[in-house]
Motif scaffolding. Structure first.
Motif, PDB file in Angstrom:
ATOM      1  N   ALA A  73      -1.622  -7.404  -4.813  1.00 61.75           N
ATOM      2  CA  ALA A  73      -2.454  -6.236  -4.526  1.00 61.75           C
ATOM      3  C   ALA A  73      -3.411  -6.636  -3.415  1.00 61.75           C
ATOM      4  O   ALA A  73      -3.988  -7.721  -3.444  1.00 61.75           O
ATOM      5  CB  ALA A  73      -3.230  -5.802  -5.754  1.00 61.75           C
ATOM      6  N   GLY A  74      -3.545  -5.780  -2.414  1.00 64.36           N
ATOM      7  CA  GLY A  74      -4.427  -6.111  -1.302  1.00 64.36           C
ATOM      8  C   GLY A  74      -3.881  -5.591   0.012  1.00 64.36           C
ATOM      9  O   GLY A  74      -3.068  -4.651   0.033  1.00 64.36           O
ATOM     10  N   PHE A  75      -4.330  -6.188   1.104  1.00 64.81           N
ATOM     11  CA  PHE A  75      -3.956  -5.705   2.434  1.00 64.81           C
ATOM     12  C   PHE A  75      -2.937  -6.622   3.092  1.00 64.81           C
ATOM     13  O   PHE A  75      -2.972  -7.856   2.943  1.00 64.81           O
ATOM     14  CB  PHE A  75      -5.197  -5.626   3.329  1.00 64.81           C
ATOM     15  CG  PHE A  75      -6.082  -4.451   3.026  1.00 64.81           C
ATOM     16  CD1 PHE A  75      -5.910  -3.253   3.693  1.00 64.81           C
ATOM     17  CD2 PHE A  75      -7.083  -4.553   2.060  1.00 64.81           C
ATOM     18  CE1 PHE A  75      -6.729  -2.174   3.423  1.00 64.81           C
ATOM     19  CE2 PHE A  75      -7.899  -3.478   1.775  1.00 64.81           C
ATOM     20  CZ  PHE A  75      -7.729  -2.282   2.457  1.00 64.81           C
ATOM     21  N   GLU A  76      -2.012  -5.997   3.797  1.00 72.53           N
ATOM     22  CA  GLU A  76      -1.166  -6.674   4.773  1.00 72.53           C
ATOM     23  C   GLU A  76      -1.364  -5.922   6.077  1.00 72.53           C
ATOM     24  O   GLU A  76      -0.904  -4.789   6.211  1.00 72.53           O
ATOM     25  CB  GLU A  76       0.304  -6.667   4.346  1.00 72.53           C
ATOM     26  CG  GLU A  76       0.650  -7.751   3.353  1.00 72.53           C
ATOM     27  CD  GLU A  76       2.158  -7.952   3.215  1.00 72.53           C
ATOM     28  OE1 GLU A  76       2.917  -7.209   3.888  1.00 72.53           O
ATOM     29  OE2 GLU A  76       2.575  -8.840   2.453  1.00 72.53           O
ATOM     30  N   GLY A  77      -2.077  -6.521   6.971  1.00 69.85           N
ATOM     31  CA  GLY A  77      -2.449  -5.812   8.192  1.00 69.85           C
ATOM     32  C   GLY A  77      -3.339  -4.637   7.854  1.00 69.85           C
ATOM     33  O   GLY A  77      -4.355  -4.788   7.176  1.00 69.85           O
ATOM     34  N   PHE A  78      -2.952  -3.457   8.305  1.00 70.09           N
ATOM     35  CA  PHE A  78      -3.745  -2.264   8.047  1.00 70.09           C
ATOM     36  C   PHE A  78      -3.308  -1.518   6.782  1.00 70.09           C
ATOM     37  O   PHE A  78      -3.911  -0.512   6.419  1.00 70.09           O
ATOM     38  CB  PHE A  78      -3.656  -1.302   9.244  1.00 70.09           C
ATOM     39  CG  PHE A  78      -4.279  -1.856  10.498  1.00 70.09           C
ATOM     40  CD1 PHE A  78      -5.660  -1.898  10.636  1.00 70.09           C
ATOM     41  CD2 PHE A  78      -3.504  -2.339  11.520  1.00 70.09           C
ATOM     42  CE1 PHE A  78      -6.243  -2.411  11.776  1.00 70.09           C
ATOM     43  CE2 PHE A  78      -4.077  -2.855  12.680  1.00 70.09           C
ATOM     44  CZ  PHE A  78      -5.455  -2.898  12.809  1.00 70.09           C
ATOM     45  N   GLU A  79      -2.250  -1.992   6.122  1.00 69.86           N
ATOM     46  CA  GLU A  79      -1.718  -1.288   4.959  1.00 69.86           C
ATOM     47  C   GLU A  79      -2.226  -1.900   3.663  1.00 69.86           C
ATOM     48  O   GLU A  79      -2.222  -3.114   3.495  1.00 69.86           O
ATOM     49  CB  GLU A  79      -0.183  -1.310   4.968  1.00 69.86           C
ATOM     50  CG  GLU A  79       0.428  -0.545   6.132  1.00 69.86           C
ATOM     51  CD  GLU A  79       1.916  -0.348   5.937  1.00 69.86           C
ATOM     52  OE1 GLU A  79       2.303   0.238   4.913  1.00 69.86           O
ATOM     53  OE2 GLU A  79       2.689  -0.801   6.801  1.00 69.86           O
TER      54      GLU A  79
END
Length: 335
Positions: A150-156
Motif C-alpha cells: 500500500a502506498g505510492f509508485e510514482g504519482f499513483e
C-alpha cells in the motif's frame, strides 16, 4: 409474523431479443418497490437464457429504484474471481445507497467438464471450489488486506484492500445452502442464510423437517444465535386476482413438478418442496403449518421460471396486497 417480504426471479429472455427479457426484469423490480416489497432477488444462470450477470442488472435496478433491497440468490463462486466480484459488488452497493444483499454458494461450476476449457483453460485442475473460495470473498468484502503493498509508485496511489470499500456490505452477505454442513459453515462464519425449495435429504425425507434442521443448525453456530437472519425461498403462486386461464396454467405447472417432490432425486438425494398454488388464504394456512416457515420472519418467494410478464404482475400484486397481509406483513409505506 412475517417481517420482510421479497421475491426471486430468474429473468428469462428470448435469445432473439434478450433486451426485452432484461427490461421485463427491471420493470418487475420497479413494480415490487411500488407494491412495498422489502427485497427483490435475481438468480444466476450461465450459458442459458436467464440472467448471467445479476450484478450488472442490479446496478441498473439500483438506479431505477430508491428503497427496495436488491439481492442475488445465488452467485455460484465457482464461476468467479472472489477479489473481482468483491470490487463489483462494493461498487453497486455504494451506487444503490447500501441496498445490496449478495448471496453466494460454492462447488464446481455446473457442467464443469464441458466448460472448464473455456472458463479455466490453464488452471482447471488447480481451482479450489471449497468453502475456502468463500473465505477469500469474505476477506475481500470485509476490507482485509489482499496484497502486501500500500502506498505510492510514482504519482499513483495503491491500496492493500479492495476499493471501493462498502461499509456495511459484509453484514449483508448471504450463503445459499441446502445441507447441514453448509448451514453450520454459514453460521460459524457469521453470514446470513438463504434456504430455498431444494435441500439435501440427509437424516430425513420430510422436506419441512430437513429445512427446519438446517435453520436450527445455522443459528446454533451463529454468533447472533436465534436472531441470525434466515430467508426462506419457496415457490408460492397466489391466484386471488388471476383469470381462469392463469389459474389453470399455474395448477398445470405445479402438477408437472409434483413427482420430483415425492422422493429424493439423483445421487445427491435432493428433495424439492411442492409448489403452493391457491388463494392467499389457502397459501397462508399452508405456510402457517409449515415447520420451517414458523422459524423465520423473512422470505424471498420464488417466481416460476416460465411464466409471462403479465403473470408476474398478477402474482406479485396478490403477494403484496393479499398474501403478505394474511401472513402478518405490511408494505414498506405502511410501517
Amino acid at each position: 409474523m412475517l417481517r420482510k417480504l421479497g421475491f426471486l426471479t430468474i429473468g428469462l429472455f428470448d435469445e432473439a431479443d434478450p433486451r426485452l427479457g432484461h427490461e421485463s426484469t427491471l420493470e418487475i423490480i420497479e413494480l415490487g418497490e411500488r407494491l412495498g416489497f422489502d427485497s427483490a432477488w435475481l438468480r444466476h444462470r450461465h450459458l442459458q437464457f436467464g440472467i448471467s450477470s445479476p450484478v450488472a442488472v442490479l446496478a441498473a435496478a439500483g438506479q431505477r429504484t430508491s428503497r427496495i433491497e436488491l439481492g442475488t440468490a445465488v452467485i455460484p463462486l465457482g464461476w468467479e474471481n472472489p477479489l473481482r466480484l468483491a470490487e463489483d459488488l462494493a461498487t453497486v452497493d455504494l451506487l444503490s445507497g447500501g441496498r445490496l444483499n449478495p448471496g453466494v454458494s460454492v462447488g464446481p461450476p455446473m457442467q464443469f467438464d464441458r466448460v472448464k476449457d473455456a472458463l479455466y483453460p490453464d488452471t482447471a485442475d488447480a481451482e479450489d471450489f471449497s468453502f475456502t473460495r468463500v473465505e477469500r470473498f469474505l476477506s475481500a468484502v470485509r476490507g482485509e488486506p489482499v496484497t502486501s503493498f500500500a502506498g505510492f509508485e510514482g504519482f499513483e496511489q495503491f491500496s492493500d484492500r479492495v476499493q471501493p470499500h462498502a461499509a456495511g456490505l459484509a453484514s449483508r452477505l448471504w450463503y445459499g445452502g441446502g445441507s447441514l454442513r453448509s448451514a453450520r459453515w454459514a453460521g460459524e462464519h457469521g453470514m446470513n442464510f438463504l434456504t430455498s425449495s431444494v435441500v439435501k435429504a440427509e437424516e430425513s425425507e420430510d422436506f419441512e423437517q430437513i429445512q427446519l434442521s438446517h435453520i436450527r443448525e445455522f443459528r446454533a453456530h451463529h454468533p447472533d444465535g436465534e436472531k441470525a437472519r434466515v430467508s426462506q425461498g419457496l415457490v408460492v403462486i397466489p391466484t386471488d386476482s388471476a383469470t381462469p386461464q392463469q389459474v389453470a396454467k399455474y395448477r398445470q405447472y405445479a402438477e408437472k413438478r409434483t413427482p420430483r417432490t415425492l422422493t429424493p432425486q439423483g445421487r445427491a438425494r435432493m428433495m424439492f418442496a411442492p409448489d403452493i398454488v391457491g388463494t392467499s388464504t389457502e397459501i397462508a394456512e399452508r405456510l402457517n403449518g409449515h415447520a420451517a416457515f414458523r422459524e423465520i420472519d423473512e422470505v424471498a418467494f420464488a417466481l416460476p421460471f416460465t411464466f409471462e410478464h403479465d403473470d408476474y404482475v398478477q402474482i406479485l400484486t396478490d403477494m403484496a396486497t393479499s398474501l403478505g397481509p394474511a401472513l402478518g406483513w405490511s408494505p414498506a409505506a405502511a410501517r
